[in-house]
Design a protein around this motif. Structure first.
Motif, PDB file in Angstrom:
ATOM      1  N   ALA A   1      44.035  46.490  56.871  1.00 47.87           N
ATOM      2  CA  ALA A   1      43.045  46.506  57.996  1.00 47.87           C
ATOM      3  C   ALA A   1      43.980  46.329  59.334  1.00 47.87           C
ATOM      4  CB  ALA A   1      41.918  45.606  57.756  1.00 47.87           C
ATOM      5  N   VAL A   2      44.989  45.662  59.120  1.00 46.36           N
ATOM      6  CA  VAL A   2      45.563  45.456  60.429  1.00 46.36           C
ATOM      7  C   VAL A   2      46.116  46.805  61.525  1.00 46.36           C
ATOM      8  CG1 VAL A   2      46.890  43.402  59.586  1.00 46.36           C
ATOM      9  CG2 VAL A   2      48.207  45.641  59.566  1.00 46.36           C
ATOM     10  N   VAL A   3      45.978  47.896  60.664  1.00 39.57           N
ATOM     11  CA  VAL A   3      46.080  49.166  61.521  1.00 39.57           C
ATOM     12  C   VAL A   3      44.975  49.572  62.343  1.00 39.57           C
ATOM     13  CG1 VAL A   3      47.560  50.214  59.667  1.00 39.57           C
ATOM     14  CG2 VAL A   3      45.158  50.604  59.722  1.00 39.57           C
ATOM     15  N   PHE A   4      43.942  48.842  62.075  1.00 46.22           N
ATOM     16  CA  PHE A   4      42.871  48.724  63.177  1.00 46.22           C
ATOM     17  C   PHE A   4      42.698  47.844  64.015  1.00 46.22           C
ATOM     18  CE2 PHE A   4      41.497  50.865  59.107  1.00 46.22           C
ATOM     19  CZ  PHE A   4      41.666  52.113  59.070  1.00 46.22           C
ATOM     20  N   LEU A   5      43.195  46.466  63.520  1.00 45.38           N
ATOM     21  CA  LEU A   5      42.981  45.388  64.384  1.00 45.38           C
ATOM     22  C   LEU A   5      44.445  45.159  65.509  1.00 45.38           C
ATOM     23  CD1 LEU A   5      41.553  43.381  61.518  1.00 45.38           C
ATOM     24  CD2 LEU A   5      40.412  44.273  63.387  1.00 45.38           C
ATOM     25  N   GLY A   6      45.386  45.364  64.740  1.00 46.64           N
ATOM     26  CA  GLY A   6      46.750  45.130  65.583  1.00 46.64           C
ATOM     27  C   GLY A   6      47.034  43.873  65.945  1.00 46.64           C
ATOM     28  N   PRO A   7      47.183  42.864  64.943  1.00 44.96           N
ATOM     29  CA  PRO A   7      47.536  41.477  65.456  1.00 44.96           C
ATOM     30  C   PRO A   7      48.731  41.336  65.974  1.00 44.96           C
ATOM     31  CG  PRO A   7      47.771  41.702  63.106  1.00 44.96           C
ATOM     32  CD  PRO A   7      47.141  43.131  63.471  1.00 44.96           C
ATOM     33  N   PRO A   8      49.063  40.407  67.059  1.00 44.16           N
ATOM     34  CA  PRO A   8      50.044  40.468  67.728  1.00 44.16           C
ATOM     35  C   PRO A   8      51.095  40.013  67.284  1.00 44.16           C
ATOM     36  CG  PRO A   8      48.532  38.901  68.629  1.00 44.16           C
ATOM     37  CD  PRO A   8      47.716  39.714  67.703  1.00 44.16           C
ATOM     38  N   ASP A   9      51.413  38.956  66.240  1.00 43.07           N
ATOM     39  CA  ASP A   9      52.271  38.435  65.553  1.00 43.07           C
ATOM     40  C   ASP A   9      52.586  39.448  64.417  1.00 43.07           C
ATOM     41  OD1 ASP A   9      50.005  38.058  64.243  1.00 43.07           O
ATOM     42  OD2 ASP A   9      50.675  35.982  63.517  1.00 43.07           O
TER      43      ASP A   9
ATOM     44  N   THR B   1      53.083  48.093  62.118  1.00 41.80           N
ATOM     45  CA  THR B   1      53.602  49.637  62.294  1.00 41.80           C
ATOM     46  C   THR B   1      54.040  50.235  61.033  1.00 41.80           C
ATOM     47  OG1 THR B   1      54.605  48.975  64.398  1.00 41.80           O
ATOM     48  CG2 THR B   1      55.735  50.687  63.602  1.00 41.80           C
ATOM     49  N   SER B   2      54.677  49.383  60.161  1.00 40.51           N
ATOM     50  CA  SER B   2      54.968  49.935  58.664  1.00 40.51           C
ATOM     51  C   SER B   2      53.598  50.796  58.080  1.00 40.51           C
ATOM     52  CB  SER B   2      55.756  49.138  58.008  1.00 40.51           C
ATOM     53  OG  SER B   2      54.771  47.940  57.497  1.00 40.51           O
ATOM     54  N   LYS B   3      52.579  49.947  58.253  1.00 41.65           N
ATOM     55  CA  LYS B   3      51.332  50.217  57.592  1.00 41.65           C
ATOM     56  C   LYS B   3      50.702  51.399  58.326  1.00 41.65           C
ATOM     57  CE  LYS B   3      51.276  47.501  54.222  1.00 41.65           C
ATOM     58  NZ  LYS B   3      51.455  47.952  52.604  1.00 41.65           N
ATOM     59  N   ALA B   4      50.593  51.643  59.591  1.00 47.07           N
ATOM     60  CA  ALA B   4      50.243  52.684  60.426  1.00 47.07           C
ATOM     61  C   ALA B   4      51.106  53.922  59.995  1.00 47.07           C
ATOM     62  CB  ALA B   4      50.388  52.415  61.771  1.00 47.07           C
ATOM     63  N   GLY B   5      52.449  53.881  59.754  1.00 47.54           N
ATOM     64  CA  GLY B   5      53.344  54.730  59.303  1.00 47.54           C
ATOM     65  C   GLY B   5      52.844  55.390  57.970  1.00 47.54           C
ATOM     66  N   LEU B   6      52.283  54.506  57.112  1.00 45.14           N
ATOM     67  CA  LEU B   6      51.857  54.770  55.615  1.00 45.14           C
ATOM     68  C   LEU B   6      50.500  55.520  55.738  1.00 45.14           C
ATOM     69  CD1 LEU B   6      52.784  54.693  52.737  1.00 45.14           C
ATOM     70  CD2 LEU B   6      51.711  52.123  52.652  1.00 45.14           C
ATOM     71  N   VAL B   7      49.773  55.317  56.852  1.00 46.84           N
ATOM     72  CA  VAL B   7      48.418  56.080  57.023  1.00 46.84           C
ATOM     73  C   VAL B   7      48.777  57.630  57.166  1.00 46.84           C
ATOM     74  CG1 VAL B   7      46.647  56.372  58.400  1.00 46.84           C
ATOM     75  CG2 VAL B   7      47.200  53.992  57.653  1.00 46.84           C
ATOM     76  N   GLY B   8      49.988  57.357  58.363  1.00 44.81           N
ATOM     77  CA  GLY B   8      50.402  59.103  58.604  1.00 44.81           C
ATOM     78  C   GLY B   8      51.047  59.585  57.413  1.00 44.81           C
ATOM     79  N   PHE B   9      51.656  59.100  56.718  1.00 48.79           N
ATOM     80  CA  PHE B   9      52.188  59.524  55.439  1.00 48.79           C
ATOM     81  C   PHE B   9      51.325  59.976  54.237  1.00 48.79           C
ATOM     82  CE2 PHE B   9      53.638  58.515  50.916  1.00 48.79           C
ATOM     83  CZ  PHE B   9      54.882  59.406  50.655  1.00 48.79           C
ATOM     84  N   THR B  10      50.093  59.121  54.377  1.00 47.48           N
ATOM     85  CA  THR B  10      48.937  59.416  53.635  1.00 47.48           C
ATOM     86  C   THR B  10      48.295  60.737  54.034  1.00 47.48           C
ATOM     87  OG1 THR B  10      48.303  57.216  52.883  1.00 47.48           O
ATOM     88  CG2 THR B  10      46.432  58.690  52.906  1.00 47.48           C
ATOM     89  N   ARG B  11      48.183  61.133  55.252  1.00 48.50           N
ATOM     90  CA  ARG B  11      47.523  62.246  55.830  1.00 48.50           C
ATOM     91  C   ARG B  11      48.337  63.581  55.660  1.00 48.50           C
ATOM     92  NH1 ARG B  11      45.384  59.347  61.398  1.00 48.50           N
ATOM     93  NH2 ARG B  11      43.585  57.974  60.400  1.00 48.50           N
TER      94      ARG B  11
END
Length: 243
Positions: free
Chosen positions: A136-144, A150-160
């Motif tokens: 869920a951090v790909v939707f929330l973007g926690p600053p720490d 970034t890695s999990k957002a990349g995995l979302v792109g990989f999925t699509r």
């Protein structure tokens, strides 16, 4: 139909990976688990024909051997659950290039290596499910957690993108995005400083997420009847992020 399907779960020695192995086994799937750690406990819980393989998902040679071991043991491979990952929290300014590469290698390169090794077998079967565990951090973007997010957002792109590449082969590719889930690993990482409570207070469902909260979603995306669902990221975080 589950008894005819074979699933490979990475990061299977504990936490969500172990729960996923047990849940799939209980639903009649034949299951193999891959991890660098000992898989004895997972095997005891999953029972039956569970196959535990110690291997590093970032090692192409080891992964290729592991996939062949699954084929040798179970005869087929239909489902890949890319669950292995790390989630260190660190200030962005203090993140070294080595930290960044370690997170990217395990969280993003690992699923690439495992999926690429498994894909010929899914294609040969004419039916497959690739399930990527994101966050869920790909939707929330926690600053720490810049590297992790970034890695999990990349995995979302990989999925699509992969969904588009394999759709004609009867293979679906989807992602599941958990919130902070109560596992032993998470307890060691964030539990001591009240992380569970902070995340719980952001949710509309006011309790800490448990591994079992993700099982029905995993079963859904793996199901025979879910062949028209692909390229999607399903957020299961108690309502912290709504999208």
């Amino acid at each position: 139909m589950g008894s005819e399907r074979v699933a490979l779960v990475t990061g299977a020695a504990g936490g969500l990976g172990q729960e996923f192995c047990v849940a799939l086994a209980e639903r009649g799937y034949r299951v193999a688990g891959l991890d660098v750690a000992d898989l004895t406990e997972t095997g005891e819980r999953a029972g039956g024909s569970f196959l535990g393989i110690q291997a590093d998902v970032t090692d192409r040679t080891a992964v290729a051997a592991a996939v062949e071991a699954v084929i040798g043991h179970h005869g087929h491979l239909h489902i890949v659950v890319n669950n292995a990952g790390i989630y260190p929290a660190m200030p962005f300014e203090e993140t070294t290039i080595e930290d960044w590469r370690r997170v990217m290698r395990l969280n993003l390169e690992g699923p690439f290596i495992v999926t690429q090794a498994a894909l010929p077998h899914l294609r040969a079967a004419g039916w497959g499910r690739v399930v990527n565990i994101v966050s869920a951090v790909v939707f929330l973007g926690p600053p720490d957690m810049v590297a992790y997010t970034t890695s999990k957002a990349g995995l979302v792109g990989f999925t699509r993108a992969l969904a588009g590449a394999v759709g004609e082969d009867g293979i679906t590719v989807n992602a599941i995005a958990p919130g902070l889930t109560s596992t032993a690993t998470a307890a060691r990482t964030v539990g001591a400083d009240g992380g569970f409570e902070r995340v719980r207070d952001l949710q509309v469902i006011p309790r800490v997420e448990a591994p079992g909260d993700l099982v029905s979603t995993l079963a859904y995306v793996c199901d025979e009847g879910s062949g028209f669902l692909t390229g999607q990221t399903i957020n299961v975080d108690g309502g912290s992020a709504m999208h």
